[in-house]
Write a protein that holds these residues in place. Structure first.
Motif, PDB file in Angstrom:
ATOM      1  N   CYS A  88     -48.775  84.354  62.770  1.00 16.53           N
ATOM      2  CA  CYS A  88     -48.660  85.020  61.390  1.00 16.53           C
ATOM      3  C   CYS A  88     -47.934  84.159  60.456  1.00 16.53           C
ATOM      4  CB  CYS A  88     -47.832  86.110  61.362  1.00 16.53           C
ATOM      5  SG  CYS A  88     -47.643  87.127  59.927  1.00 16.53           S
ATOM      6  N   ASP A 110     -45.572  83.124  57.047  1.00 13.08           N
ATOM      7  CA  ASP A 110     -44.446  83.780  56.149  1.00 13.08           C
ATOM      8  C   ASP A 110     -44.403  83.160  54.792  1.00 13.08           C
ATOM      9  OD1 ASP A 110     -42.872  85.854  57.622  1.00 13.08           O
ATOM     10  OD2 ASP A 110     -42.913  84.349  59.343  1.00 13.08           O
ATOM     11  N   SER A 164     -44.209  88.114  59.060  1.00 12.18           N
ATOM     12  CA  SER A 164     -44.410  88.104  60.195  1.00 12.18           C
ATOM     13  C   SER A 164     -43.693  89.141  61.222  1.00 12.18           C
ATOM     14  CB  SER A 164     -44.187  86.729  61.193  1.00 12.18           C
ATOM     15  OG  SER A 164     -42.698  86.265  60.815  1.00 12.18           O
TER      16      SER A 164
END
Length: 303
Positions: free
Chosen positions: A148, A150, A81
């Motif tokens: 986002c 990870d 991210s």
């Protein structure tokens, strides 16, 4: 001639039999490596990177400057991210939201180790608090919300915290009328949370319908790999479903499918190019073109 005779005599020994080695022109004095290691310098880890696709070796600095794309074969390395936020947000300025929400071992689940202990170990090793981070900033001057995943955090697995963070991000998007993008990178639902994890599929899908009703764009970016419950739910519910080149995208992995149907799979099966050809994606965007492409798309949505 005399030099040649001396050379041969030394090589064979005085008696010409080769038994005397004291005056041999080549003698091993000590066995083993005699180079001193006191001043040897170890190469620090993390300076070099080898492309898993073509084997090209380059420095991490060169790879980072190329946005973690192989300079030789264009293979897109997996990144987290922090790297995506740096690529997308203007001047690398953004606000990370909902970091106070953390996973808990509600079911007291144990496989190879206790789930609670597993979480504590990950939090101790990395600054990542869960499998998704929510960033809010500007992309080419346009307010933008990005969730986002990870992969470093338990394979980017979908758990209750991921679902809650996405849901709260959608609430902010509706309130402030900000477009949303979710960058998918996951192996699927988190088995340690069982039904709590599976409930997030319906929860996030329902929240995205609120975003649709508010006429706010949602973009789903599939990266390598995007599997399981992610691709089966909100990963494929975008107003635009896009992907990076060469990304593996699907529900079950190709090995599992091949073993199930007992047939060879088509070449490039489940790669983003295969999915684009069969209508599952709107387009594929190389990482180096991502920011410009998204800015164009968001401007069109806005107009």
């Amino acid at each position: 001639m005399k030099q040649e005779e001396d050379f041969e005599a030394n090589l064979a020994g005085e008696d010409g039999t080769g038994e005397e080695t004291k005056r041999s022109w080549f003698k091993r004095i000590k066995k083993g490596i005699t180079t001193s290691t006191a001043e040897k310098k170890e190469t620090p880890e993390g300076l070099w990177s080898k492309c898993p696709e073509c084997g090209y070796i380059c420095t991490m600095t060169e790879l980072r400057e190329n946005l973690f794309v192989c300079p030789k074969c264009n293979h897109h390395h997996r990144i987290g991210s922090a790297e995506y936020f740096e690529i997308l947000f203007d001047d690398n300025k953004y606000e990370v939201l909902f970091e106070n929400i953390r996973s808990k071992d509600q079911l007291h689940f144990t496989d190879l180790k206790n789930y609670g202990k597993r979480l504590e170990e990950i939090w101790a090793k990395t600054d990542i608090t869960d499998s998704i981070r929510i960033g809010k900033g500007n992309l080419k001057g346009i307010p933008f919300m990005v969730g986002c995943m990870d992969f470093e955090f338990i394979g980017g697995s979908l758990g209750s915290v991921m679902g809650e963070r996405i849901a709260r991000a959608i609430d902010v998007c509706i309130k402030e009328r900000i477009p949303l993008m979710i960058i998918c990178k996951s192996g699927g639902a988190r088995m340690m949370e069982s039904a709590y994890s599976l409930m997030q599929l319906a929860k996030v899908s329902g929240k995205l319908s609120q975003l649709t009703d508010a006429k706010i764009p949602y973009i789903s970016l599939q990266t390598d790999p995007s599997f399981g419950g992610i691709s089966a739910s909100f990963g494929m519910l975008g107003d635009l479903n896009i992907a990076e080149p060469g990304a593996l995208i699907g529900f079950a992995g190709p090995r599992v499918i091949k073993e199930t149907i007992k047939k060879d799979l088509p070449e490039g099966f489940q790669r983003s190019e295969f999915l684009l050809e069969h209508g599952f994606l709107d387009f594929i965007v190389p990482r180096k073109e991502m920011k410009e492409k998204l800015a164009t798309v968001l401007s069109l949505f806005k107009n």
